[in-house]
Motif scaffolding. Sequence first.
Motif, PDB file in Angstrom:
ATOM      1  N   LEU A 164      -8.382  87.402  82.851  1.00 41.86           N
ATOM      2  CA  LEU A 164      -7.329  86.417  82.628  1.00 41.86           C
ATOM      3  C   LEU A 164      -7.265  86.077  81.142  1.00 41.86           C
ATOM      4  N   ASP A 165      -6.040  86.078  80.582  1.00 38.66           N
ATOM      5  CA  ASP A 165      -5.833  85.746  79.179  1.00 38.66           C
ATOM      6  C   ASP A 165      -5.693  84.230  79.042  1.00 38.66           C
ATOM      7  N   LEU A 166      -6.640  83.605  78.320  1.00 38.39           N
ATOM      8  CA  LEU A 166      -6.640  82.156  78.157  1.00 38.39           C
ATOM      9  C   LEU A 166      -6.110  81.722  76.789  1.00 38.39           C
ATOM     10  N   ALA A 167      -5.389  82.609  76.104  1.00 38.11           N
ATOM     11  CA  ALA A 167      -4.909  82.280  74.767  1.00 38.11           C
ATOM     12  C   ALA A 167      -3.958  81.087  74.777  1.00 38.11           C
ATOM     13  N   THR A 168      -3.164  80.921  75.834  1.00 35.93           N
ATOM     14  CA  THR A 168      -2.195  79.832  75.907  1.00 35.93           C
ATOM     15  C   THR A 168      -2.638  78.743  76.881  1.00 35.93           C
ATOM     16  N   PHE A 169      -3.885  78.805  77.341  1.00 34.50           N
ATOM     17  CA  PHE A 169      -4.385  77.830  78.302  1.00 34.50           C
ATOM     18  C   PHE A 169      -4.969  76.629  77.570  1.00 34.50           C
ATOM     19  N   PHE A 211      -7.328  73.634  77.639  1.00 37.82           N
ATOM     20  CA  PHE A 211      -8.489  73.247  78.429  1.00 37.82           C
ATOM     21  C   PHE A 211      -8.425  71.779  78.843  1.00 37.82           C
ATOM     22  N   ARG A 212      -7.914  70.894  77.966  1.00 39.80           N
ATOM     23  CA  ARG A 212      -7.891  69.470  78.280  1.00 39.80           C
ATOM     24  C   ARG A 212      -6.939  69.130  79.414  1.00 39.80           C
ATOM     25  N   SER A 213      -5.724  69.700  79.365  1.00 45.12           N
ATOM     26  CA  SER A 213      -4.719  69.365  80.378  1.00 45.12           C
ATOM     27  C   SER A 213      -4.769  70.278  81.591  1.00 45.12           C
ATOM     28  N   GLY A 214      -5.363  71.472  81.454  1.00 40.93           N
ATOM     29  CA  GLY A 214      -5.398  72.417  82.564  1.00 40.93           C
ATOM     30  C   GLY A 214      -4.074  73.124  82.790  1.00 40.93           C
ATOM     31  N   LYS A 215      -3.219  73.177  81.764  1.00 39.91           N
ATOM     32  CA  LYS A 215      -1.910  73.794  81.900  1.00 39.91           C
ATOM     33  C   LYS A 215      -1.701  74.819  80.792  1.00 39.91           C
ATOM     34  N   VAL A 216      -0.672  75.637  80.938  1.00 41.18           N
ATOM     35  CA  VAL A 216      -0.298  76.592  79.906  1.00 41.18           C
ATOM     36  C   VAL A 216       0.546  75.877  78.869  1.00 41.18           C
ATOM     37  N   ASN A 217       0.115  75.921  77.620  1.00 41.57           N
ATOM     38  CA  ASN A 217       0.783  75.215  76.532  1.00 41.57           C
ATOM     39  C   ASN A 217       1.849  76.123  75.922  1.00 41.57           C
ATOM     40  N   SER A 218       3.098  75.690  75.985  1.00 42.85           N
ATOM     41  CA  SER A 218       4.198  76.495  75.445  1.00 42.85           C
ATOM     42  C   SER A 218       4.110  76.624  73.930  1.00 42.85           C
ATOM     43  N   LEU A 219       3.575  75.590  73.254  1.00 36.52           N
ATOM     44  CA  LEU A 219       3.421  75.665  71.802  1.00 36.52           C
ATOM     45  C   LEU A 219       2.423  76.745  71.419  1.00 36.52           C
ATOM     46  N   LEU A 220       1.327  76.830  72.175  1.00 40.92           N
ATOM     47  CA  LEU A 220       0.345  77.884  71.925  1.00 40.92           C
ATOM     48  C   LEU A 220       0.938  79.256  72.205  1.00 40.92           C
ATOM     49  N   MET A 221       1.849  79.326  73.176  1.00 36.75           N
ATOM     50  CA  MET A 221       2.468  80.599  73.523  1.00 36.75           C
ATOM     51  C   MET A 221       3.336  81.099  72.369  1.00 36.75           C
ATOM     52  N   ARG A 222       4.125  80.180  71.752  1.00 39.79           N
ATOM     53  CA  ARG A 222       4.967  80.581  70.619  1.00 39.79           C
ATOM     54  C   ARG A 222       4.112  80.929  69.412  1.00 39.79           C
ATOM     55  N   LYS A 223       3.038  80.160  69.207  1.00 42.35           N
ATOM     56  CA  LYS A 223       2.143  80.439  68.084  1.00 42.35           C
ATOM     57  C   LYS A 223       1.449  81.775  68.257  1.00 42.35           C
ATOM     58  N   ASN A 224       1.119  82.097  69.503  1.00 41.83           N
ATOM     59  CA  ASN A 224       0.438  83.359  69.773  1.00 41.83           C
ATOM     60  C   ASN A 224       1.361  84.543  69.501  1.00 41.83           C
ATOM     61  N   LYS A 225       2.670  84.372  69.750  1.00 44.97           N
ATOM     62  CA  LYS A 225       3.619  85.443  69.478  1.00 44.97           C
ATOM     63  C   LYS A 225       3.765  85.667  67.977  1.00 44.97           C
ATOM     64  N   GLY A 276      -1.088  89.712  64.913  1.00 43.62           N
ATOM     65  CA  GLY A 276      -2.210  90.408  64.301  1.00 43.62           C
ATOM     66  C   GLY A 276      -3.503  89.643  64.387  1.00 43.62           C
ATOM     67  N   THR A 277      -3.505  88.488  65.066  1.00 43.31           N
ATOM     68  CA  THR A 277      -4.693  87.639  65.142  1.00 43.31           C
ATOM     69  C   THR A 277      -5.244  87.660  66.551  1.00 43.31           C
ATOM     70  N   GLN A 278      -6.516  87.824  66.675  1.00 38.75           N
ATOM     71  CA  GLN A 278      -7.200  87.786  67.965  1.00 38.75           C
ATOM     72  C   GLN A 278      -8.349  86.809  67.863  1.00 38.75           C
ATOM     73  N   PHE A 279      -8.617  86.087  68.962  1.00 32.15           N
ATOM     74  CA  PHE A 279      -9.704  85.108  68.973  1.00 32.15           C
ATOM     75  C   PHE A 279     -10.736  85.517  70.006  1.00 32.15           C
ATOM     76  N   ASP A 280     -11.964  85.687  69.539  1.00 32.18           N
ATOM     77  CA  ASP A 280     -13.061  86.073  70.413  1.00 32.18           C
ATOM     78  C   ASP A 280     -13.793  84.808  70.842  1.00 32.18           C
ATOM     79  N   TYR A 281     -13.519  84.313  72.066  1.00 32.03           N
ATOM     80  CA  TYR A 281     -14.121  83.073  72.518  1.00 32.03           C
ATOM     81  C   TYR A 281     -15.627  83.204  72.724  1.00 32.03           C
ATOM     82  N   SER A 282     -16.106  84.392  72.988  1.00 31.56           N
ATOM     83  CA  SER A 282     -17.539  84.573  73.209  1.00 31.56           C
ATOM     84  C   SER A 282     -18.330  84.368  71.932  1.00 31.56           C
ATOM     85  N   ARG A 283     -17.681  84.569  70.761  1.00 27.59           N
ATOM     86  CA  ARG A 283     -18.374  84.395  69.480  1.00 27.59           C
ATOM     87  C   ARG A 283     -17.789  83.270  68.640  1.00 27.59           C
TER      88      ARG A 283
END
Length: 255
Positions: free
Chosen positions: A59-64, A66-80, A84-91
């Motif tokens: 599951l891709d959590l880039a636009t998830f 965590f505080r609200s438990g919903k998909v954030n549309s602002l994060l979705m536009r920022k992700n688009k 060229g940017t990727q975030f490694d949550y494990s590190r």
Amino acid sequence: MSCEKRKFECTALPKGWQREEVPRKTGLSAGKIDVYYYSPDGKKFRSKPQLARYLGNTLDLATFDFRSGKVNSLLMRKNKKQRGTQFDYSRGIRNDASLVPPIRQTASIFKQPVTVYKMQEGKVKTDFKHGTQEKPKQLFWEKRLEGLRACDADGTEFDGMELPRVLKPVGPHVGEETVLQSVATALHVSAQPVTGQTGSRSALERNSGVFLNPDQPLMQAVSVADDDIKRQEERVQAARKKLQDALKKSLVLAV
């Protein structure tokens, strides 16, 4: 405001996942809501990085959010925009392809020894008028560490520390968690005394970029008196005495 725990289904995650809200009842942060997630098999998750490590590539959590438990549309536009940017949550590291310096390809001929002949002496002088130039420091960089905590070998995060009441955060949207990280960094890195911000709270809230001292932690100025040092020494001596008594009892039982 309700002071009871609330748990309900999280529709943004796969079926069976639950989201829990737990209000804090004590300390300076009383009333603040802590958010936790539970997998269908009952495993508890305290942060987004921990959740991402568990779900992996399912599951891709880039636009998830965590505080609200919903998909954030602002994060979705920022992700688009940041394709060229990727975030490694494990590190906890952001990999931006645009920031990777190019590798200079040097022809093999330049790897051979070269003899330099100087035709004239250089007239360029080093300007020490303004002293040693230091690398500028970013303001509020500690906020990037919010939501990240140390984990044990099983991946369970340790609980956060509560600061003494005398340590009060300053700056826009600066909380206890950021202050703790800021103080720890100052004690570990800074060679000068740690005093906190000397500017007034109203001035820092109005224009932090002007009145904030980046060499000091994000807390109001504090002073440590001799009585404070004496009380701390007494607490340390009491803790050492308890440890000594416990070791003696364990040796007696072993004999």
